[in-house]
Design a protein around this motif. Structure first.
Motif, PDB file in Angstrom:
ATOM      1  N   TYR A   1       0.865  -1.176   0.000  1.00 12.56           N
ATOM      2  CA  TYR A   1       0.000   0.000   0.000  1.00 12.56           C
ATOM      3  C   TYR A   1       0.908   1.234   0.000  1.00 12.56           C
ATOM      4  N   VAL A   2       0.455   2.304  -0.612  1.00 15.34           N
ATOM      5  CA  VAL A   2       1.227   3.549  -0.642  1.00 15.34           C
ATOM      6  C   VAL A   2       0.309   4.707  -0.287  1.00 15.34           C
ATOM      7  N   GLY A   3       0.757   5.555   0.640  1.00 14.63           N
ATOM      8  CA  GLY A   3       0.019   6.760   0.994  1.00 14.63           C
ATOM      9  C   GLY A   3       0.654   7.987   0.359  1.00 14.63           C
ATOM     10  N   GLY A   4      -0.078   9.102   0.392  1.00 15.96           N
ATOM     11  CA  GLY A   4       0.425  10.346  -0.184  1.00 15.96           C
ATOM     12  C   GLY A   4      -0.304  10.705  -1.455  1.00 15.96           C
ATOM     13  N   GLU A   5      -0.490  12.005  -1.694  1.00 14.99           N
ATOM     14  CA  GLU A   5      -1.277  12.440  -2.841  1.00 14.99           C
ATOM     15  C   GLU A   5      -0.560  13.456  -3.723  1.00 14.99           C
TER      16      GLU A   5
ATOM     17  N   LEU B   1      -5.907   6.802   0.197  1.00 11.67           N
ATOM     18  CA  LEU B   1      -6.260   8.212   0.166  1.00 11.67           C
ATOM     19  C   LEU B   1      -6.716   8.658   1.542  1.00 11.67           C
ATOM     20  N   ASN B   2      -6.410   9.892   1.893  1.00 12.46           N
ATOM     21  CA  ASN B   2      -6.904  10.451   3.145  1.00 12.46           C
ATOM     22  C   ASN B   2      -8.361  10.872   2.987  1.00 12.46           C
TER      23      ASN B   2
ATOM     24  N   VAL C   1     -12.138  12.401  -4.364  1.00 13.40           N
ATOM     25  CA  VAL C   1     -11.748  11.002  -4.529  1.00 13.40           C
ATOM     26  C   VAL C   1     -11.942  10.557  -5.975  1.00 13.40           C
ATOM     27  N   ARG C   2     -13.053  10.938  -6.577  1.00 11.46           N
ATOM     28  CA  ARG C   2     -13.280  10.583  -7.981  1.00 11.46           C
ATOM     29  C   ARG C   2     -12.187  11.148  -8.881  1.00 11.46           C
ATOM     30  N   ALA C   3     -11.778  12.389  -8.613  1.00 11.09           N
ATOM     31  CA  ALA C   3     -10.743  13.016  -9.438  1.00 11.09           C
ATOM     32  C   ALA C   3      -9.399  12.308  -9.266  1.00 11.09           C
TER      33      ALA C   3
ATOM     34  N   GLY D   1      -7.881   2.649  -1.447  1.00 11.59           N
ATOM     35  CA  GLY D   1      -8.403   2.635  -0.092  1.00 11.59           C
ATOM     36  C   GLY D   1      -8.651   4.062   0.377  1.00 11.59           C
ATOM     37  N   LEU D   2      -9.490   4.217   1.404  1.00 12.21           N
ATOM     38  CA  LEU D   2      -9.855   5.538   1.915  1.00 12.21           C
ATOM     39  C   LEU D   2      -9.898   5.526   3.430  1.00 12.21           C
ATOM     40  N   SER D   3      -9.280   6.521   4.040  1.00 15.59           N
ATOM     41  CA  SER D   3      -9.376   6.712   5.481  1.00 15.59           C
ATOM     42  C   SER D   3     -10.611   7.541   5.796  1.00 15.59           C
ATOM     43  N   ALA D   4     -11.287   7.203   6.898  1.00 14.75           N
ATOM     44  CA  ALA D   4     -12.479   7.976   7.273  1.00 14.75           C
ATOM     45  C   ALA D   4     -12.792   7.792   8.751  1.00 14.75           C
TER      46      ALA D   4
END
Length: 363
Positions: free
Chosen positions: A189-193, A210-211, A218-220, A238-241
């Motif tokens: 997994y990789v984080g960062g945008e 994704l944060n 998120v769609r973009a 994946g998404l953090s929430a």
């Protein structure tokens, strides 16, 4: 009522530095201990959650006087005491030589019997490195380092003999044994945008974390990732929430306001955290513009409302391409259970557990 839709997974954040929304909540005393995290993850597994994310810090990023769980030793222990849940452990490439990290990853892969994954993140906490006398390059240089680092780690985790002569690392005839008998290698997994992060995950990652943020954002981001040429399997997302789900929307909004009020008492801690943060961090610069409760985007993902509201929001993110939700709650255990009872069945989690149990009995 939402129809059953099983093609989505749910995970939780381990409480490596205690409460996720507010540090001074009487309903959830601060506790980042191994005992609390072991109990939490065991409970999450029993409730049907698919994954746990263990963030990596050597010191507490909010308050250096508070406790911090060590990610990699804890993950090895979690692998030994669980049976089904995926264990995803974060790693900052500056903290470990790739040969050492790959060996650690393969060992936890063996302990977990094929349930381990690494989450590569670009460090943002300046103090954590500077106080230790560890060089902390600027943002893009860290990603250049991390890309070469992950290339070496990924190859070593497959069990191949690695020869690498790069700008950062020089590895000769290195082969790690045992390799994973369960699959090609642990998942990545990789984080960062930021742009360097997008290039890194597209080249070497399996899932882009994704944060928490709006559905439109998120769609973009997913559209951008899918527009890039990539070899191998399609990239997953994946998404953090942070979740606040109640019988009614009004109840959820009242709880959101209460947590925001408690979080406001952490102003001094947050100011110190901001002072320690790399000013070029894309994550922190974006999150600073959006009021939210929780970490890594928190309630900015909009999972606040009635049970129907939250389920419909999850379904919208799923339809946009999110395959794994990494969730936060407060108080964690009670709200994690509420989500498991009220939301997970709408996404076929109970059905998945019954199918797995039947398959196990058939073997």
């Amino acid at each position: 009522m939402l129809a059953e839709t099983p093609a989505v997974r749910f995970g939780i954040w381990a409480l490596v530095h205690g409460s996720r929304a507010a540090l001074n909540d009487p309903r959830e005393p601060y506790d980042a201990s191994w005992e609390r995290n072991a109990s939490l993850v065991a409970k999450a597994e029993s409730l049907g959650y698919d994954s746990v994310l263990v963030a990596q810090h050597t010191v507490n990023p909010h308050d250096p006087d508070r406790d911090e769980l060590e990610a990699w030793t804890a993950s090895a222990a979690l692998a030994a005491i669980t049976r089904k849940i995926e264990i995803i452990t974060a790693v900052k490439p500056l903290s470990f030589h790739p040969v050492v990290l790959a060996k650690m990853a393969l060992q936890i892969e063996a302990i977990s019997r094929g349930r381990f994954a690494i989450n590569v993140v670009n460090a943002w906490n300046l103090a954590e490195f500077e106080k230790a006398g560890v060089p902390f390059p600027e943002h893009d240089a860290r990603y250049a380092y991390g890309t070469e680092w992950l290339e070496v780690v990924s190859r070593l985790m497959t069990g191949e003999t690695v020869n690498h002569d790069g700008d950062q690392f020089h590895v000769r005839d290195y082969k790690l044994r045992p390799a994973s008998p369960y699959r090609e290698r642990p998942a990545i997994y990789v984080g960062g945008e930021s742009e360097p992060a997008r290039k890194l995950v597209n080249r070497l990652g399996d899932t882009w974390f994704l944060n928490g943020q709006s559905l439109e954002s998120v769609r973009a981001l997913i559209a951008d990732a899918r527009s890039r040429q990539r070899s191998g399997a399609p990239l997953a997302f994946g998404l953090s929430a942070f979740v606040i789900a109640r019988e009614s929307r009004a109840e959820a909004e009242d709880e959101h306001a209460h947590l925001a009020e408690l979080a406001a008492k952490d102003a001094a801690v947050k100011a110190q955290q901001k002072a320690n943060t790399d000013p070029d961090s894309t994550m922190w610069n974006r999150m600073a513009r959006v009021a939210s409760v929780g970490t890594n985007g928190g309630t900015a993902a909009g999972l606040v409302g009635s049970y129907d509201d939250v389920a419909e929001r999850v379904a919208a993110f799923r339809d946009a391409g999110i395959g794994l939700f990494m969730l936060q709650f407060q108080p964690f255990e009670a709200e994690m259970k509420r989500f498991a009872q009220e939301i997970l069945p709408r996404f076929g989690v109970g059905s998945r557990r019954r199918v797995k149990a039947a398959a196990a009995l058939a073997r």
